[in-house]
Design an enzyme around this catalytic site. Structure first.
Site, PDB file in Angstrom:
ATOM      1  N   LYS A   1      29.233 -11.385  23.880  1.00 16.17           N
ATOM      2  CA  LYS A   1      29.425 -11.721  22.467  1.00 16.17           C
ATOM      3  C   LYS A   1      30.025 -13.111  22.275  1.00 16.17           C
ATOM      4  O   LYS A   1      29.886 -13.699  21.213  1.00 16.17           O
ATOM      5  CB  LYS A   1      30.328 -10.679  21.800  1.00 16.17           C
ATOM      6  CG  LYS A   1      29.794  -9.255  21.939  1.00 16.17           C
ATOM      7  CD  LYS A   1      29.776  -8.541  20.629  1.00 16.17           C
ATOM      8  CE  LYS A   1      29.277  -7.104  20.810  1.00 16.17           C
ATOM      9  NZ  LYS A   1      29.005  -6.446  19.558  1.00 16.17           N
TER      10      LYS A   1
ATOM     11  N   ASN B   1      29.304   6.835  11.354  1.00 15.96           N
ATOM     12  CA  ASN B   1      29.982   7.180  12.603  1.00 15.96           C
ATOM     13  C   ASN B   1      31.392   7.676  12.277  1.00 15.96           C
ATOM     14  O   ASN B   1      31.786   7.698  11.118  1.00 15.96           O
ATOM     15  CB  ASN B   1      30.004   5.976  13.558  1.00 15.96           C
ATOM     16  CG  ASN B   1      30.730   4.794  12.961  1.00 15.96           C
ATOM     17  OD1 ASN B   1      31.921   4.846  12.714  1.00 15.96           O
ATOM     18  ND2 ASN B   1      29.989   3.717  12.695  1.00 15.96           N
TER      19      ASN B   1
END
Ligand code: CTP
Length: 397
Positions: free
Chosen positions: A341, A208
């Site tokens: 998360k 990325n």
């Protein structure tokens, strides 16, 4: 700040020696005192007079005489400092250090010292890349010598590549990381940074656009506050900061293993842009074009390192910070991500193409924690890092 800190600065012989004059100035601005040692080769590039004028102290030279020995012997010279800095560290000086040679004042001081040492290498690209230099650097790292730089760039010799000495302010940051007492002294922090590379076959991978700039700036800022930083980085565009423990990884699973090995920690900052997926059963052979059509890639989910650490039952760092790189509905998505998360803070930013964050020098972030959202103005990535390090220091108090 370096108030009251004493730096013994060894200036080797290289064109980068002129930057060491600026380094002296920057160190003194921050309250450090600098005792300079100029090698014989260093004298070819900067004069003893300019060095001692800037340092406000006598410069110790290779051609030292009995008066020097009477005033301060070379053994004592090697012991007065909080840190010995070698800048520029030439290939020759690095080789002498690795081999334990002591045939001039600089190498004798380096062999006799019992204080930490930081080197800022500067040399021609080929010299830097030579296996002998790389071997010597491995030896120095085993001897707990810190290294800052070198950087990539155009070199005085007309070549391009790694070998340029780190800039004075980068060296100052590495020095601060090694000796400054700060609010994070005695705290251990893990920072993940950069992209991960997930192999398709031995020559291709999925990646990325993360440059690693923000994570690197955060690690540097934390170290400057006195923290012991373990910096776990994927293949980033920017060099890692000095004064931190650098662990280089390629894949998400390697990053996960490195983070696990680095625990326990007082806090962990997950700035890496970890690939969510890897190619299931990546080929150990290069995929070839074939008449049978296009290759089909199967994906498998990578471990979510942030979530795993944030949800640890035992040994969880006291403060777990995630990043949310979003292109739409930044605050809503990031708030949901924080809950999903289980981390304490989320640093949310807009990474849409229009924002210019990916690969850019600036960042506009929103911090989301238990008490709500805190929007910061657009700042340079190093200012974002500094503010975040201060906020972390306050939280770990
Ligand atoms: N992260 C991680 N391990 C992963 C993926 C992400 O540690 N395998 C961390 C990143 O370092 C970052 C945070 O999780 O701190 C956010 O990552 P992101 O990829 O944006 O989260 P996702 O759950 O993938 O959310 P989305 O798919 O909505 O982008």
């Amino acid at each position: 700040m370096l108030t009251g800190k004493h730096i013994l600065l060894i200036i080797g012989g290289g064109i980068a020696a002129f930057k060491s004059l600026d380094l002296i100035r920057r160190l003194r601005e921050r309250g450090a005192s600098v005792t300079p040692v100029l090698t014989r080769a260093g004298e070819e590039f900067v004069t003893p007079l300019s060095v001692s004028a800037l340092a406000g102290q006598k410069v110790y030279r290779d051609l030292f005489d009995l008066t020097d020995e009477a005033e301060m012997g070379h053994i004592q010279l090697s012991r007065v400092a909080d840190l010995v800095v070698v800048a520029p560290a030439t290939a020759d000086l690095i080789a002498k250090m690795a081999g334990g040679l002591a045939n001039d004042l600089a190498s004798t001081v380096l062999l006799a010292t019992d204080t930490p040492v930081l080197v800022a290498p500067a040399m021609n690209v080929r010299m830097w890349q030579h296996p002998a230099t790389q071997r010597n650097l491995t030896t120095l790292s085993q001897d707990d010598v810190s290294v800052v730089g070198p950087n990539d760039g155009d070199m005085a010799c007309g070549e391009f590549g790694p070998g340029r000495m780190a800039e004075p302010l980068e060296i100052v940051a590495a020095i601060e990381a090694r000796v400054a007492d700060g609010p994070l002294s005695g705290k251990r922090l893990i920072v993940t940074s950069g992209p991960t590379h997930e192999p398709i076959d031995p020559v291709r991978y999925i990646a990325n656009r993360s440059s690693g700039a923000q994570g690197t700036a955060i690690a540097r800022a934390l170290a400057a506050q006195g923290a012991e930083v373990v910096f776990v980085t994927g293949p980033a565009d920017v060099p890692p900061p000095g004064g931190v423990e650098v662990i280089r990884v390629q894949t998400a699973r390697e990053m996960q293993a490195a983070v696990e090995a680095a625990l326990p920690a007082d806090a962990a900052v997950f700035a890496a842009a970890v690939a969510d997926w890897r190619v299931e059963g990546a080929s150990s052979r290069k995929l070839k074009k074939s008449k049978d059509g296009l290759p089909r890639l199967e994906f498998a989910e990578n471990p979510d390192i942030l979530r795993q650490v944030a949800q640890m039952k035992k040994g969880r760092p006291g403060l777990v910070i995630g990043f949310a790189a979003e292109t739409d509905d930044v605050v809503e998505n990031a708030t949901a991500k924080r809950a999903r998360k289980g981390c304490d803070w989320i640093v949310a930013n807009d990474v849409s193409e229009a924002s210019g964050v990916m690969g850019g020098a600036e960042n506009t972030v929103v911090i989301i924690d238990d008490s709500g959202t805190e929007s910061w103005p657009t700042l340079s990535k190093s200012d974002v890092a500094r503010r975040l390090a201060e906020r972390i220091a306050a939280a770990l108090g």
